[in-house]
Motif scaffolding. Sequence first.
Motif, short mmCIF file in Angstrom:
data_model
loop_
_atom_site.label_atom_id
_atom_site.label_comp_id
_atom_site.label_asym_id
_atom_site.label_seq_id
_atom_site.Cartn_x
_atom_site.Cartn_y
_atom_site.Cartn_z
N GLY A 5 0.84 -1.20 0.00
CA GLY A 5 0.00 0.00 0.00
C GLY A 5 0.87 1.25 0.00
N GLY A 6 0.29 2.39 0.38
CA GLY A 6 1.07 3.63 0.47
C GLY A 6 1.38 4.25 -0.87
N LEU A 7 0.41 4.23 -1.79
CA LEU A 7 0.64 4.79 -3.12
C LEU A 7 1.03 6.26 -3.06
CD1 LEU A 7 0.49 4.41 -6.20
CD2 LEU A 7 -1.94 5.02 -6.08
N ALA A 8 0.48 6.99 -2.07
CA ALA A 8 0.78 8.42 -1.95
C ALA A 8 2.25 8.68 -1.66
CB ALA A 8 -0.09 9.03 -0.85
N HIS A 9 2.94 7.69 -1.09
CA HIS A 9 4.35 7.86 -0.72
C HIS A 9 5.29 7.14 -1.70
CE1 HIS A 9 2.82 9.55 2.97
NE2 HIS A 9 2.16 8.43 3.24
N LEU A 10 4.76 6.78 -2.86
CA LEU A 10 5.54 6.00 -3.82
C LEU A 10 6.85 6.68 -4.21
CD1 LEU A 10 5.77 3.65 -5.86
CD2 LEU A 10 4.42 5.02 -7.46
N SER A 11 6.79 7.99 -4.48
CA SER A 11 7.98 8.70 -4.94
C SER A 11 9.10 8.68 -3.91
CB SER A 11 7.63 10.15 -5.29
OG SER A 11 7.18 10.85 -4.15
N TRP A 12 8.74 8.54 -2.64
CA TRP A 12 9.76 8.56 -1.59
C TRP A 12 10.63 7.32 -1.59
CZ3 TRP A 12 12.09 11.99 1.29
CH2 TRP A 12 11.51 13.22 1.46
N VAL A 13 10.15 6.23 -2.20
CA VAL A 13 10.97 5.03 -2.28
C VAL A 13 12.23 5.32 -3.10
CG1 VAL A 13 11.05 2.63 -3.08
CG2 VAL A 13 8.97 3.52 -2.03
N VAL A 14 12.09 6.14 -4.13
CA VAL A 14 13.23 6.55 -4.95
C VAL A 14 13.93 7.74 -4.33
CG1 VAL A 14 13.93 7.41 -7.22
CG2 VAL A 14 12.16 5.65 -7.05
N THR A 15 13.16 8.73 -3.85
CA THR A 15 13.74 9.96 -3.31
C THR A 15 14.63 9.68 -2.11
OG1 THR A 15 11.83 11.25 -4.06
CG2 THR A 15 13.22 12.23 -2.37
N ALA A 16 14.20 8.79 -1.21
CA ALA A 16 14.99 8.48 -0.01
C ALA A 16 16.36 7.93 -0.39
CB ALA A 16 14.24 7.48 0.86
N MET A 73 5.16 0.53 3.92
CA MET A 73 5.81 1.49 3.03
C MET A 73 6.77 2.38 3.81
SD MET A 73 6.19 2.31 -0.12
CE MET A 73 4.78 1.74 -1.07
N GLY A 74 6.41 2.74 5.03
CA GLY A 74 7.29 3.56 5.86
C GLY A 74 8.62 2.87 6.13
N GLN A 75 8.56 1.58 6.46
CA GLN A 75 9.80 0.83 6.68
C GLN A 75 10.62 0.74 5.41
OE1 GLN A 75 9.01 -3.05 8.30
NE2 GLN A 75 8.02 -2.25 10.16
N LEU A 76 9.97 0.50 4.29
CA LEU A 76 10.69 0.40 3.02
C LEU A 76 11.42 1.69 2.69
CD1 LEU A 76 11.37 -1.23 0.48
CD2 LEU A 76 9.26 -0.39 -0.55
N ILE A 77 10.76 2.82 2.90
CA ILE A 77 11.37 4.12 2.63
C ILE A 77 12.59 4.33 3.53
CG2 ILE A 77 11.03 6.62 2.83
CD1 ILE A 77 8.10 6.10 1.94
N ALA A 78 12.45 4.00 4.82
CA ALA A 78 13.57 4.17 5.75
C ALA A 78 14.75 3.28 5.36
CB ALA A 78 13.11 3.84 7.17
N PHE A 79 14.47 2.04 5.01
CA PHE A 79 15.56 1.12 4.65
C PHE A 79 16.17 1.46 3.30
CE2 PHE A 79 13.06 -2.11 7.37
CZ PHE A 79 13.65 -1.61 8.53
N ARG A 80 15.38 2.07 2.42
CA ARG A 80 15.96 2.56 1.16
C ARG A 80 16.94 3.69 1.44
NH1 ARG A 80 16.54 1.07 -3.72
NH2 ARG A 80 15.54 2.81 -4.78
N GLY A 81 16.65 4.49 2.47
CA GLY A 81 17.60 5.52 2.87
C GLY A 81 18.91 4.92 3.34
N VAL A 82 18.83 3.80 4.09
CA VAL A 82 20.05 3.11 4.53
C VAL A 82 20.83 2.61 3.33
CG1 VAL A 82 20.95 1.16 5.84
CG2 VAL A 82 18.99 2.45 6.72
N GLN A 83 20.12 2.04 2.36
CA GLN A 83 20.78 1.62 1.12
C GLN A 83 21.51 2.80 0.47
OE1 GLN A 83 17.49 -0.36 -1.18
NE2 GLN A 83 19.16 -1.72 -1.76
N GLY A 84 20.85 3.95 0.40
CA GLY A 84 21.43 5.13 -0.22
C GLY A 84 22.69 5.59 0.48
N LEU A 140 18.47 21.13 -1.16
CA LEU A 140 18.49 21.34 -2.60
C LEU A 140 17.82 20.18 -3.33
CD1 LEU A 140 19.46 22.93 -5.09
CD2 LEU A 140 21.61 21.66 -4.96
N SER A 141 18.11 18.95 -2.90
CA SER A 141 17.52 17.78 -3.55
C SER A 141 16.01 17.75 -3.37
CB SER A 141 18.13 16.49 -2.97
OG SER A 141 19.52 16.44 -3.22
N LEU A 142 15.53 18.09 -2.18
CA LEU A 142 14.09 18.12 -1.94
C LEU A 142 13.43 19.22 -2.77
CD1 LEU A 142 13.86 17.51 1.92
CD2 LEU A 142 13.24 15.93 0.08
#
Length: 533
Positions: free
Chosen positions: A59-70, A115-126, A229-231
Amino acid sequence: MTQSTKESPDGAAGEAPPAPMSKRQVYTVMSGLMIGMLLAMLDNMVVGTAMPTIVGELGGLAHLSWVVTAYTLATAAVTPIWGKLGDIYGRKGMFMASIALFLAGSALAGMAQSMGQLIAFRGVQGLGAGGLMVGAMAIIGDLVPPRERGRYQGLMAAVMPLAMIGGPLLGGFVTDHLDWRWAFYVNLPLGGLALVVTALTMHLPKRPRGASRIDYLGAVLLAASITCLSLMTSWGGTEYAWGSTMIIGLGVATAVTLALFLLWEVRAAEPILPLRLFRNGNFSLASVLGFLVGFAMFGAVTFLPQYQQLVQGASATNSGLLLLPLMLGMLVTTMVVGQLVTRTGRYRVYPILGGLVMAAGMLLLAQLTVGSSQLTAALFMIVLGAGMGFLMQNTMLIAQNSVPMKDMGAASGAATLFRTIGGSLGVSILGAVYSHQLTATLSARLGEQKGEELAGGGGQLTPALLKKMDAGVRDAVEHAVTAGVHNVFLWATVFAVLAFAAAWFIRETPLRGGGPSGGQSTEGRPVAEPAAL
C-alpha cells in the motif's frame, strides 16, 4: 628512485604515482570495484520495475515517490563525506564499509512490512551507495595513474549500459517469477562477492597521514544543504508549486546552510570538502563540466522513453533496451578515447569535442517528429552517446589529476557530487519545461479542461492505454509529447554548448604516471619527472 614532492602552481602535488601493477592484478581488483558500482547503478532500475507489485502488497501509493527519493537523497548527501573518510582512514576499509551498509539496507528493505519501513531502509541503502561510486573512483585513482587509466576506461563505462539494460530485465524477471523482495535480496550475493574480491585482492599504496579528525560540523552542514536542494528540485513543480512556501523555504534553507558550510570550511582544520582544491583552474572547470554534463544528459535522456513509448509505441517492459544505441555510442567512444589518452598523454581536446558532439546530438534529437522512425532516433542517440563518451570519464580524470594524491577521495567525491546535483536539477527543470509544453499543446488541441486533465495523468499514460483512446485524442497526445521532448532537447542543447565553451579553458597539464610525461612507465622503470608548469 628519488620522489619529488614539489607542488605545481596548479595545485597538483608532484607526488609519486602508484606502484605499477600488472594488468592481471588491476583487472582482478577492478572486478570488485565494478560489482560495487553495478550495485549502486542497478538497484533503482530493478526496484523501479518491481514498484507496482510492491505498492500492491504494502500500500502507500501516496508515498511511492519517496521510495526513490529516499535512496537518491541519502546517496547525494553522503557522497563527499565518504570521499573524505577514505582520505583519512583508507579507501579499502571505507569501500568495504559502504558495501556492508548497502547490503544491510538491502536485507532490511527485503524484509519491510510497510511502506514507511521500506522508505527508511531505502535511505540506509542510499547511505551505502554514496560510498560505492566515489570509493570506486578514488581507488582507481590510487591504483592506476591518470596516464594509464585509459586502458581500463571501457570497463568502467560498461557498467552503465549493463545497469540500464540488465536492471529492468532483472526486475521484470524477479517480479514475474519470484517474490518482489528478491529485488533487494539479489544484491546480497553480488555484494558478498564484491566484499570477498576486495578483501583478498585489493592492495592499495600506503600513504603517510598526519593526525586527522572528521569535520563533523562541515559534514552536517553539507548534508543539510544537499538535502534541502535535492528536496527542492524533486518536489518543485510536482508535489508543490515552484512559488509555494515549502519550495521557497527549501531554497532559503539551501542558501543559508551552504553559506554556513563555506564559512566553516575556510576555518576547519580538516575540511570535509577542502575549498583550496577549487584554486586549481582545471579542478574547478572539471566540476563545472560535470555539473553541465549531468544537467544536459540526465535531464534530457530521462524523457526519451516518453517519446519512444507514447509516440513510437515501444514496449515499456523492455525500457532498458530503448537507450541501447546511446549507451553503445558512449561505450565505444570512451574506450577509443581512453586508449588515445594513454598513448599520447593528451586529453584537453576530448572535452571540447565532447561538448560539441553532445550539443549536436541534443539538437538532432530536438528534430524528432511524430513520424520519425526508431532507426532515426537510434542514430541520433548514437551521436549523443558519443558526446557523452568524450566527457564522462575525462571530467573525473581531469579532476583527479589536478589534486594531490592525499585529496583523491575529496576530489572524487566533489566531482561526483557536482554531476549528481546537475542531473537532479536537470531532471527537475527540464521536467517543468516538458510538463508546460505538454499541457499547452494538449490544451490547444483538445481544450483547456481536457488538456490539463490528460497532462495531469501523463505519468500514468502507457502505450496500451493510449491505444484505447479515440484517434483524435491519441493524435493530440503524440504531438504534445513530441513538442515537450523537442523543447527539452533544445534547452539541453544550451547547456551542452556551455560545456563546450567551458572546455576551451582547460589547461593541458601532464598526467601523472606512465609515458614520457608521468613519473613512471608501465614497466615500472623510472622516467623523468615533469617540470612544474
